[in-house]
Design an enzyme around this catalytic site. Structure first.
Site, PDB file in Angstrom:
ATOM      1  N   CYS A  87       0.841  -1.185   0.000  1.00 48.11           N
ATOM      2  CA  CYS A  87       0.000   0.000   0.000  1.00 48.11           C
ATOM      3  C   CYS A  87       0.882   1.243   0.000  1.00 48.11           C
ATOM      4  CB  CYS A  87      -0.953   0.075   1.183  1.00 48.11           C
ATOM      5  SG  CYS A  87      -2.133  -1.260   1.232  1.00 48.11           S
ATOM      6  N   ARG A 138       3.986  -0.066  -4.825  1.00 46.23           N
ATOM      7  CA  ARG A 138       3.731  -0.618  -3.498  1.00 46.23           C
ATOM      8  C   ARG A 138       2.436  -1.425  -3.449  1.00 46.23           C
ATOM      9  NH1 ARG A 138       7.179   2.021   0.219  1.00 46.23           N
ATOM     10  NH2 ARG A 138       6.065   0.957   1.858  1.00 46.23           N
ATOM     11  N   TRP A 169      -2.694  -2.727  -1.780  1.00 47.43           N
ATOM     12  CA  TRP A 169      -2.411  -4.159  -1.919  1.00 47.43           C
ATOM     13  C   TRP A 169      -3.347  -4.823  -0.917  1.00 47.43           C
ATOM     14  CZ3 TRP A 169      -0.873  -8.473   0.817  1.00 47.43           C
ATOM     15  CH2 TRP A 169      -0.415  -9.558   0.048  1.00 47.43           C
ATOM     16  N   ASN A 190      -2.130   1.709   5.712  1.00 41.40           N
ATOM     17  CA  ASN A 190      -1.255   0.616   5.275  1.00 41.40           C
ATOM     18  C   ASN A 190      -0.993  -0.230   6.503  1.00 41.40           C
ATOM     19  OD1 ASN A 190       0.753  -1.038   4.254  1.00 41.40           O
ATOM     20  ND2 ASN A 190       2.353   0.530   4.385  1.00 41.40           N
ATOM     21  N   GLY A 191      -1.162  -1.549   6.376  1.00 42.28           N
ATOM     22  CA  GLY A 191      -0.911  -2.440   7.516  1.00 42.28           C
ATOM     23  C   GLY A 191      -2.119  -3.319   7.778  1.00 42.28           C
ATOM     24  N   GLU A 210      17.671 -17.624  -7.549  1.00 41.22           N
ATOM     25  CA  GLU A 210      17.292 -16.258  -7.910  1.00 41.22           C
ATOM     26  C   GLU A 210      16.735 -16.216  -9.339  1.00 41.22           C
ATOM     27  OE1 GLU A 210      16.653 -13.659  -6.475  1.00 41.22           O
ATOM     28  OE2 GLU A 210      16.904 -12.018  -7.871  1.00 41.22           O
ATOM     29  N   LYS A 240      12.967 -14.913 -10.241  1.00 45.13           N
ATOM     30  CA  LYS A 240      12.703 -13.821 -11.194  1.00 45.13           C
ATOM     31  C   LYS A 240      11.687 -14.285 -12.227  1.00 45.13           C
ATOM     32  CE  LYS A 240      13.946 -10.881  -9.661  1.00 45.13           C
ATOM     33  NZ  LYS A 240      14.759 -10.716  -8.492  1.00 45.13           N
ATOM     34  N   GLU A 243       8.101 -14.690 -10.684  1.00 49.16           N
ATOM     35  CA  GLU A 243       7.383 -13.463 -10.318  1.00 49.16           C
ATOM     36  C   GLU A 243       7.043 -12.605 -11.528  1.00 49.16           C
ATOM     37  OE1 GLU A 243       9.279 -10.685  -7.596  1.00 49.16           O
ATOM     38  OE2 GLU A 243      11.248 -11.187  -8.370  1.00 49.16           O
ATOM     39  N   HIS A 271      18.703 -36.950  -7.134  1.00 51.06           N
ATOM     40  CA  HIS A 271      17.934 -37.363  -5.955  1.00 51.06           C
ATOM     41  C   HIS A 271      16.457 -37.041  -6.125  1.00 51.06           C
ATOM     42  CE1 HIS A 271      21.644 -38.327  -3.868  1.00 51.06           C
ATOM     43  NE2 HIS A 271      22.133 -37.185  -4.324  1.00 51.06           N
ATOM     44  N   LYS A 282       6.017  -4.072  -3.956  1.00 54.61           N
ATOM     45  CA  LYS A 282       7.464  -3.902  -3.825  1.00 54.61           C
ATOM     46  C   LYS A 282       7.970  -4.178  -2.420  1.00 54.61           C
ATOM     47  CE  LYS A 282      11.586  -2.657  -5.194  1.00 54.61           C
ATOM     48  NZ  LYS A 282      12.318  -3.708  -5.915  1.00 54.61           N
TER      49      LYS A 282
HETATM   50  C1  AGP Z   1      12.417  -9.644  -5.441  1.00 56.91           C
HETATM   51  O1  AGP Z   1      12.382  -9.654  -6.814  1.00 56.91           O
HETATM   52  C2  AGP Z   1      11.155  -9.689  -4.739  1.00 56.91           C
HETATM   53  N1  AGP Z   1      10.176  -8.835  -5.255  1.00 56.91           N
HETATM   54  C3  AGP Z   1      11.177  -9.928  -3.251  1.00 56.91           C
HETATM   55  O2  AGP Z   1      11.558 -11.263  -3.086  1.00 56.91           O
HETATM   56  C4  AGP Z   1      12.041  -9.044  -2.328  1.00 56.91           C
HETATM   57  O3  AGP Z   1      13.395  -9.255  -2.590  1.00 56.91           O
HETATM   58  C5  AGP Z   1      11.714  -9.367  -0.858  1.00 56.91           C
HETATM   59  O4  AGP Z   1      10.372  -9.074  -0.626  1.00 56.91           O
HETATM   60  C6  AGP Z   1      12.589  -8.635   0.125  1.00 56.91           C
HETATM   61  O5  AGP Z   1      12.449  -7.258   0.004  1.00 56.91           O
HETATM   62  P1  AGP Z   1      13.432  -6.264   0.732  1.00 56.91           P
HETATM   63  O6  AGP Z   1      14.793  -6.472   0.153  1.00 56.91           O
HETATM   64  O7  AGP Z   1      12.895  -4.891   0.459  1.00 56.91           O
HETATM   65  O8  AGP Z   1      13.399  -6.612   2.195  1.00 56.91           O
END
Ligand code: AGP
Length: 625
Positions: A2, A27, A75, A101-102, A494, A498, A501, A517, A620
């Site tokens: 948010c 956000r 969000w 937000n929260g 990673e 990527k 997401e 395995h 984000k």
């Molecule tokens: C990364 O591409 C993600 N969107 C997500 O995993 C992110 O890295 C994670 O939420 C941690 O965020 P931060 O580094 O702001 O704590």
């Protein structure tokens, strides 16, 4: 999660608020809404979906002009992403508008209490209870200066959970109030060309960076009143005055623009050589030593450390996995790496001689923040690696090492990740230096390797066209597997994250040694398998074993996509697609091998027609647990 914006000053509030929402949309983008106050009346507009939907509504039905307003990009947590549940929420008497937000954990209890008085709710959100409560408490608060702030304090004391709240009241045309517990909020203090003061609120400074770079940090459990003439007044929830910390934002509005790129993510990928260079800047001494003055832990404290935990979420957790290899190798201190959401709930063994390194780009991730607090309660020392100045995580840590990546707007972290990895190297090497476990010339040699990283990343970026082409070919894949070994294993994780997401394709990263395995059963005719190959030059090399893994998956029909360093000829016969990266020391290879995986995921998502910067269901910074 948010985005929140507020404005009071001489400018047209709606434009300022909408501009702030545009900058904060990363956000959350389930809905957007605004409220403005004009001639003693609040008017709102809100719409499900992206901000563009709200802008369409406003173009058809403009709101009255006003110099005070609030806005929200959502969000969804409580209640679906509908028009009805979009913020701002109004009190039943139409006098109070509030954005949040929260999560208000005791909202069900409060809602029942309010409904018992005959008030009807118009949404399923937890936020709406605040609008009704605030209106009721305001009515009972004696008239006079600071009345709305007093009501906000009283309401805040009744709330459990995490919240940033911003509210305006129809009878107070000059006042905005905000309250903060465990969710981010910053205040911007500006001045128009004619010297008139103006005040901004934002979930982060991006909301008002186009207007001012002067900001105030708000601490936990604090309420701020922003009054057109009285200015900013901060108190705790009990009403005791608080002197807020002011700071200057060290990047400008242009840094948060796309700068001609179709996606923020592409711009941020391209910025990586500079971001890595900036993260190293001033930290590598002329005689090859590390200079980390900002790490506020004494040499003695660093010498007393007998165990390191690295705690983070998502991509930052992957940076932590790489840190383990480097810190253990350079310092011989045992390192454990854990996702923040698990760490605190399993009662980890921590004491004064434990160093907990928390990694967070945003500095606001709730799981990481809670892990940090748990570690400090157990008396461990906490060192934050963070990108956002003035955010909560570095503020609550014993020490901080900032990455200097600049604002990262795309939801998928790229330059954030690379700079976190580099910061982890700095921490590991600094520990080795302070503890005297490496000779000076050994440290100096590694420092030289670090200095070469920006150029190596730039070189990778020059060779990305074939990767983009491959991305277009793979756009219809159902599953893509990623294999890696040693530091290549976190890179594989990673790469898979990527892809998931951004492109919504099933992707998994495996330790290549685990292949036989179980995971190899997934490989079918044509399954794309990306293999991150370690350098053939490293001692104790696992290179040969990974080359065998490539052959094993290929024998079962896989389409192999091999990332290998220049000069590695062993992989050539088994690579359907070969992506070359420059020769880099073993531990630093992730800084170059990750980049093609970022480009690949971005291209696949773009080809599939998805919004690369704002993938579905994500936000984000994850500011709720
Ligand atoms: C990364 O591409 C993600 N969107 C997500 O995993 C992110 O890295 C994670 O939420 C941690 O965020 P931060 O580094 O702001 O704590």
């Amino acid at each position: 999660m948010c985005g929140i914006v507020g404005y009071v000053g001489p400018q047209g509030a709606l434009d300022v608020v909408l501009e702030g929402l545009r900058r904060l949309e990363y956000r959350g983008y389930d809905s957007a809404g605004v409220a403005v106050l004009s001639d003693g009346e609040l008017s709102t507009a809100k719409k499900a979906g992206k901000l563009a939907n709200l802008e369409k509504v406003l173009a058809e039905e403009p709101l009255p002009s006003s110099t005070i307003g609030i806005g929200h990009t959502r969000w969804a947590t409580h209640g679906g992403p509908t028009d009805r549940n979009a913020h701002p929420h109004l009190s039943a008497d139409g006098k109070v508008a509030v954005v949040h937000n929260g999560i208000i954990e005791n909202f069900a209890l409060l809602r029942a209490e309010i409904e018992a008085t005959g008030t009807e709710f118009s949404s399923e959100t937890d936020t709406e209870v605040v609008a009704h409560l605030l209106a009721a408490v305001y009515r009972e608060t004696p008239a006079g200066e600071g009345r709305l702030a007093e009501a906000m304090r009283a309401v805040s004391r009744r709330l459990d959970g995490a919240f940033t709240l911003v509210a305006t009241h129809a009878d107070e045309p000059d006042t905005l109030v905000a309250s903060r517990r465990n969710s981010p909020l910053v205040v911007g203090i500006g001045e128009t060309a004619d010297g008139t003061a103006e005040y901004f609120l934002g979930s982060d400074v991006a909301a008002f960076i186009g207007h001012t770079r002067n900001a105030l940090e708000l601490g936990q459990d604090q309420v701020v009143e922003l009054h057109r003439t009285r200015g900013a007044t901060v108190t705790d929830f009990a009403g005791a005055p608080v002197e807020p910390t002011s700071y200057t934002v060290d990047w400008d509005a242009a840094a948060a623009e796309k700068g001609g790129y179709p996606w923020f993510m592409l711009k941020e990928i391209a910025e990586q050589p500079q971001a890595v260079a900036d993260t190293l800047l001033g930290r590598l001494g002329e005689s090859g030593e590390l200079v980390l003055d900002e790490v506020r832990l004494s040499d003695q404290e660093l010498r007393d450390i007998d165990k390191v935990f690295v705690v983070a979420c998502g991509t930052a957790y992957h940076a932590g996995l790489i840190a383990k290899y480097a810190i253990e190798h350079w310092t011989r201190i045992p390192v454990e790496v854990e996702v923040a959401s698990e760490f605190r709930y399993r009662d980890p063994v921590l004491d004064r001689s434990t160093l907990v390194v928390v990694i967070s780009q945003s500095g606001e991730t709730m799981d990481t923040l809670m892990a940090l607090r748990h570690a400090r309660e157990q008396k461990a020392r906490v060192l934050a690696i963070c990108n956002a100045n003035g955010s909560t995580i570095p503020r609550e840590s014993d020490a901080v090492l900032y990455t200097h990546a600049g604002p990262e707007v795309a939801v998928a972290s790229t330059k954030g990740f690379l700079t976190q990895v580099v910061a982890c190297y700095l921490v590991g090497l600094f520990l080795a230096q302070v503890r005297g476990v490496k000779y000076e010339d050994e440290i100096a040699a590694i420092v030289d390797d670090l200095r070469r990283l920006p150029e190596a990343v730039a070189k990778v970026l020059e060779q990305m066209e074939p990767v983009r082409e491959l991305g277009r070919e793979l756009a219809d894949a159902n599953t893509i597997l990623f294999l890696g070994r040693h530091v290549g294993f976190p890179v594989a994780l990673e790469g898979a994250l990527k892809l998931k997401e951004l492109a919504y394709i099933h992707a998994e990263g495996f330790a290549a040694g685990e292949l036989k395995h179980g995971p190899i059963a997934v490989v079918d005719q044509g399954t794309p398998v990306v293999v991150v190959v370690p350098s053939p030059r490293s001692r104790n090399s696992v290179h040969g074993k990974v080359v065998s893994n490539i052959q094993e998956v290929r024998a079962r029909g896989a389409r192999t996509i091999v990332i290998a360093e220049e000069g590695d000829e062993d992989v050539v016969p088994f690579a359907d697609h070969l992506i070359r990266v420059p020769r880099t020391p073993t531990l630093m290879a992730p800084v170059v091998t990750t980049v093609p995986l970022q480009v690949l995921a971005c291209e696949i998502a773009d080809t599939r027609g998805f919004d690369v910067d704002q993938p579905r269901n994500l936000a984000k910074s994850v500011t709720v647990e």
